[in-house]
Design an enzyme around this catalytic site. Structure first.
Site, PDB file in Angstrom:
ATOM      1  CB  CYS A 139     -13.684  -5.316   3.975  1.00 54.86           C
ATOM      2  SG  CYS A 139     -14.192  -3.596   4.010  1.00 54.86           S
TER       3      CYS A 139
ATOM      4  CB  CYS B 215     -12.314  -3.358   6.874  1.00 56.47           C
ATOM      5  SG  CYS B 215     -14.079  -3.349   6.498  1.00 56.47           S
ATOM      6  CG  ASP B 216      -9.056  -5.706   7.113  1.00 52.50           C
ATOM      7  OD1 ASP B 216      -9.197  -5.062   8.159  1.00 52.50           O
ATOM      8  OD2 ASP B 216      -9.651  -6.779   6.885  1.00 52.50           O
TER       9      ASP B 216
END
Length: 301
Positions: free
Chosen positions: A130, A133-134
């Site tokens: 993701c 997310c990251d």
């Protein structure tokens, strides 16, 4: 006889348990693998309210501890079948069987993996799924995106905004995502696409050091990105419940923001349902909505 059984111990399921217990209902959470679901693969989470920075496993532990502290029962068992009864629902697991008045299905969706050598070793430690997310962890660095469909193109486009270089590895001789998105991505000077190539293995000792690629001609080469994003789609886990829950063409539970299914007394929450955004925050939101809906249903019967 439980008031509510929650199938799935990820953020949506554990949030459902907390809300249902606070409403005075008896609750059982069934989880077949590991509590926390997909978040346990995230090395660091920085976009969840109240936690400036926290690992996925720590966040999962906190969520489970909160559900337990409220009095929810938790069992590490896989729900295999739901049966409608005169008093509610009967659930068979791989170890036991239970009865309840209402069910919340929160089975989530798993990121599809490549099955390449070394992949499991580096998930959460060099391999991510993701970019939202990251992606921030790789600002100014080089990354690789595996895949050429819409998911991969969106991930690559997002990463290209902040990363020094994005290498897209596609197993076909063309990108299969939307043309407009693909064309915009290909115009970026920091994006390279490697066609007709698959990932053969991931290499490294304590952290990811290299990705071994193999093209259609059988030739291999290594690339050395700082991180890899595997974007070959998601796979929901709803097949066992399709008798009671309508599924779309991709296997997601066909339910809107009220989290209700076609069956009275059965609700869905989290990544397993049809939705535009799949994040921890949207999962816990679903968990609250589904729990309140299930509580209202139990009170009405």
């Amino acid at each position: 006889m439980y008031d509510i059984i929650v199938i799935g111990g990820g953020p949506a399921g554990l949030t459902s348990a907390v809300y249902a217990k606070r409403a005075g209902k008896s609750v059982l959470v069934l989880e077949k693998a590991s509590f926390g679901g997909q978040i346990t693969y995230s090395h660091k989470i920085e976009n969840f309210p109240s936690a400036q920075s926290i690992s996925g496993t720590d966040l999962a532990d906190r969520m489970m501890e909160q559900a337990l502290s409220q009095g929810a029962d938790i069992e590490l068992e896989e729900a295999l079948k739901i049966t409608k009864t005169d008093t509610g629902f009967h659930i068979n697991t791989d170890f036991s069987e239970y009865d309840c008045k209402a069910v919340i299905i929160a089975t989530g969706a798993k990121h599809r993996t490549l099955g390449a050598e070394g992949e499991e070793k580096f998930i959460g430690n060099g391999i991510s799924f993701c970019a939202v997310c990251d992606g921030a962890f790789y600002a100014g660095k080089e990354v690789a995106v595996i895949g050429g469909g819409n998911s991969a193109l969106v991930e690559a486009s997002l990463l290209a905004e902040t990363c020094k270089k994005v290498t897209v590895v596609q197993n076909l001789d063309r990108l299969t995502g939307e043309k407009q998105v693909a064309d915009a991505l290909l115009k970026r000077s920091n994006v390279e696409v490697i066609y007709s190539t698959v990932v053969e293995s991931f290499k490294g000792e304590n952290e990811l050091e290299a990705v071994v690629l193999k093209n259609d001609s059988g030739e291999t080469r290594e690339i050395h990105p700082d991180g890899v994003f595997v974007a070959i789609g998601l796979a929901p886990d709803n097949k066992a419940f399709e008798e009671f829950v309508a599924l779309d063409s991709y296997g997601y539970a066909d339910a809107n923001e009220n989290c209700k299914t076609k069956t009275e007394g059965i609700f869905v929450a989290g990544d397993c349902r049809t939705k535009q955004v799949r994040q921890i925050t949207t999962a816990v939101a679903d968990g609250a909505v589904a729990a309140l809906g299930a509580c209202a249903y139990v009170d009405s019967i």
